[in-house]
Design an enzyme around this catalytic site. Sequence first.
Site, PDB file in Angstrom:
ATOM      1  N   GLY A  15       0.814  -1.227   0.000  1.00  0.00           N
ATOM      2  CA  GLY A  15       0.000   0.000   0.000  1.00  0.00           C
ATOM      3  C   GLY A  15       0.841   1.268   0.000  1.00  0.00           C
ATOM      4  N   GLU A 218      -3.313  22.659   3.031  1.00  0.00           N
ATOM      5  CA  GLU A 218      -2.551  21.916   2.015  1.00  0.00           C
ATOM      6  C   GLU A 218      -2.769  22.577   0.670  1.00  0.00           C
ATOM      7  OE1 GLU A 218      -1.972  17.340   3.599  1.00  0.00           O
ATOM      8  OE2 GLU A 218      -3.722  17.772   2.382  1.00  0.00           O
ATOM      9  N   HIS A 242      -6.011  14.957  14.167  1.00  0.00           N
ATOM     10  CA  HIS A 242      -4.779  15.746  14.263  1.00  0.00           C
ATOM     11  C   HIS A 242      -4.987  17.073  15.022  1.00  0.00           C
ATOM     12  CE1 HIS A 242      -3.421  12.776  11.563  1.00  0.00           C
ATOM     13  NE2 HIS A 242      -3.680  13.372  10.420  1.00  0.00           N
ATOM     14  N   ARG A 377       5.156  27.005  14.356  1.00  0.00           N
ATOM     15  CA  ARG A 377       4.979  26.526  12.982  1.00  0.00           C
ATOM     16  C   ARG A 377       5.390  25.065  12.922  1.00  0.00           C
ATOM     17  NH1 ARG A 377       8.563  28.917   9.487  1.00  0.00           N
ATOM     18  NH2 ARG A 377       7.668  30.956   9.822  1.00  0.00           N
TER      19      ARG A 377
END
Length: 490
Positions: A15, A218, A242, A377
């Site tokens: 995978g 993203e 997350h 960050r």
Amino acid sequence: WNKAALSIVVVGASGDLAKKKIFPSLFALYHDGMLPKNFTIYGYARSKMSEEEFRSSIEGSLGCRLADGAKCEETMGNFLSTCRYQQGQYKSVDDFGKLSKRIAEHDGGHERANRIFYLSIPPSIFTDVAAAASEGCSSDSGFTRVIVEKPFGRDSESFQELSQALSRHLTEDQMFRIDHYLGKELIENLTVLRFANLVFEPLWSRNYIRNVQVIFSEDFGTEGRGGYFDNYGIIRDVLQNHLLQIVALFAMEPPVSLEAEDIRNEKVKVLRCMKTMSMDDVVVGQYRARSIGGEHHPGYLDDETVPAGSICPTFAAIALFINNARWDGVPFLLKAGKALHSRHAEIRVQFRHVPGNLYRNKMGLDLDRATNELVIRIQPNEAIYLKVNNKVPGLGLKLDVTKLDLTYKSRYNNPLPDAYERLILDVINGDKRLFIRNDELEAAWSLFTPILKEIEEKQISPELYPYGSRGPVGAHYLAAKYGVRWGDIV
Ligand code: BG6
């Protein structure tokens, strides 16, 4: 440690995750001398493959992080020679039994033979694989540990079902539920920053903090993962795990110690204090096609694997409140999105105004922009910086917002380890600090299930935003409702 043999079985070895993250991280650990001496890696999957074919299928993705050329190639060769392949069906106790026999033959002569199974497989077969692997292939002389990846269900009910089913085959002790954001360097540093520095912990509350933002952005779309993604959406993919984990670590009370159970007890407590969200505090969006500089970027619905007309959110922003003495009334603003203008993840902590500020509206100080802000960050270009007001040097009196800046690249020479390296090493060492406990997940799902249900039942349409933009305007209104401006946009 050298008396024990360790076998790491990657189930789902062909995978994407295995190739992109698991094997490269295992190699990096090997390269850095962090794996025990007697270890063997087994790829387990359904496809027929020879050992050589398996090795060459992973070789290309290993990569030499430390550019030490020839030495790295030699190390890679040695690493590959420890990698073996076992073909087998995922539900077959017999096939796992065959693997067990092979491992036992190889590990014979060691006092203990420990086994780690990394389940890099779709959630629909978690339970079957856990059942077959634990029956056919558990270690009888050492530990057996199982690493599972999210998604752990889609809502409270499916989570409970999965959790009960898994618990029939594995004990809580054996299970390591990964949230790879917890393995990121700057997240691991969060508790250090807070609890090992006198200048931060006393300010860590509603008395001094105006709002906290946790941002995930993203600059690419679902690109080929649309079929998988559409079953979950961004709230389940990123926010429920997350981002919520980051908030829990950020906002928890000081733990009794740094032991895994103490930290996780505090995380669960703060998760349980979070107020049920209403749809007024949620904005959902979906990216649409856009041409940038002559290049066409397809929209989410243009992905062939996405069902036509899907209203699955690829962006979400929420305002979260914690009902406890420390955080009462402080908005925690979370946003996550795909196909936005840049790739970054950060925590921004905006402090309150200085009471009776002598420099208010003077000397070029815009009070709104001049509040202190701590930025962590997470990626890329990892850094921690604190925005402070400073006098511009010279004879006049002019103020300026500047940064006390800890950029990792300039301060530390070493490349940062990938999150998966840290987490796999923790599994080997049995350290559960960075793994999610069952009750944490239970609390996380109870928080998100009501809004997820409402979005689905009422078929709430996402606000469309162009590929490569800063996301839906609704997110700005949501922040503005609480007097906040998203810090990453200013
Ligand atoms: C995964 C999500 O958990 O995290 C992906 O399923 C996302 O959709 C990824 O792209 C982001 O991880 P990172 O470490 O690249 O920021």
